[in-house]
Design an enzyme around this catalytic site. Sequence first.
Site, mmCIF file in Angstrom:
data_model
loop_
_atom_site.group_PDB
_atom_site.id
_atom_site.type_symbol
_atom_site.label_atom_id
_atom_site.label_comp_id
_atom_site.label_asym_id
_atom_site.label_seq_id
_atom_site.Cartn_x
_atom_site.Cartn_y
_atom_site.Cartn_z
ATOM 1 N N GLU A 169 -1.112 52.463 -10.476
ATOM 2 C CA GLU A 169 -1.346 53.728 -11.157
ATOM 3 C C GLU A 169 -0.858 54.850 -10.250
ATOM 4 O O GLU A 169 -1.391 55.058 -9.156
ATOM 5 C CB GLU A 169 -2.828 53.885 -11.499
ATOM 6 N N ASP A 175 -6.579 57.510 -16.134
ATOM 7 C CA ASP A 175 -6.972 56.224 -15.551
ATOM 8 C C ASP A 175 -7.514 55.285 -16.624
ATOM 9 O O ASP A 175 -7.218 54.086 -16.630
ATOM 10 C CB ASP A 175 -8.040 56.436 -14.471
#
Length: 486
Positions: free
Chosen positions: A282, A471
Amino acid sequence: MEMWEWDSIYHKSYEDIRSSIEDVRGIFVAYNSNIDAIKHIGVVDIEHLLMNVELKDVQEKVFEYPRQIESPSDLVARLIIAMRDGKAAEVPTNTTAIHDWLTDHLVFDSARMGGQAGIISNLLASMGIGKVITYVPWLSEEQAEYFVDSENLLFPVVEGGELVLKHPKQAFDPDNIPKINWILEFSKGMEVKFAEEHFVIPRDNRLIISSRPKWIRIEMSPELYERIPQLQADIDGAILAGYQMIKEEYEDGSTYMDYVEKAVNVIEKLKEGNPDIRIHVEFTSIQNKVIRKAILKQIVRQHVHSLGLDTVEVANALNVLGYEELAYSVINKGENAIVSLYEGAVKLLKELELERVHIHSLGFYICLVSKDCPVSTEDHLKALLFGSTVAAAQASHGEILSMEGTESGLDVPISVEGHNELEKLEKHLVRSGICCTEDFENGCISTPLYDALVIPTKVVSEPVATVGIGDAISATSFVGFLSKIK
């Protein structure tokens, strides 16, 4: 495809992934968690901050665009920029003096789990994923308190030469101290008067002042490192984040390349235990171009399967990979910005040799998938729609406490603006001969080199909070993807 048709597919996809996600044995999540001190900035707050800095200094800083927070003037300038543009930003500070200054001049509204890995760990554990094995090198007693009380949330430690999995509250190091970030949130429509400038904030967003104390290291003990392959029976995938903590140089003479090498070695250890594991990184806003380039070229390329980014992060990645003009087109958000974003995704998939690239933007997602990906485009589409639903639920309520709590995301309407943006992309792709109108109808596009998924997303008009939404999107879409491999 009409909005009501998308809504029907959303419901079917959500139920499909919700049932298959039970097959995922577990996820390894590392490295960054911290405590977020959250403050919603109002008119009075910004006026107070401006009264406690030299306005001339702030004006100069706004023009200079500081990449690091070293003084209160840097901080206020970056806050002005973020509010003026309505863009999320994360800016590092290496001095505790900034935290002290903020504490003196603002009272935070609340504190909660922060950091990509910490947020993702709590979310997936609350959703009931088999095992969520979380790891943060600087786990303190105070930090451990912010992890959810869930039996499936575990932390790896070595005791008596054996790898043991414990809840973080039983695994912290009493000598560690917490890492605290400030999240300065602001709302669309607020008027800001600064010197000769007078503007209205265009959208809800936030500025993150990311603490980077000297003791932060992206690493693990040799004892734990050697035992990482033993996790093979517990995990099917890994989500890695926090590489932005890496510095160019350290006081002990080590450099960023030492920590890049350590990061790659951990990935290789995970693969040693499970050759079929899928690794997702990420991405985030990284001010230092040297570090940004090293993460992409030395860590992500060849070693990672999947990459998650937002629009700003796509532009940043393209910039250091040599596509400056395309990066500018993405960040400029002009009439054809979505076309540039799609073309940027193509570049990232190829340049970084990835299996999948997932871009989340307000109102739509673009996900490009390599031809050798083990999951069909139809199942991949379901995973993205599931991720959008979970993110909508989190935006609506501020947090997810159970899998049942994610279902409320289905009630959130699909973004009209996002649907309109996809129509622009459709016209471009049809004109370019990349696909025909029929191909674009269900969001799945097949080309000789890759497959593409493009979907309109559910958007909450007045989110309870914005931190962690990206996220949630990436993590739950990736876990949905893993469930279809199984």
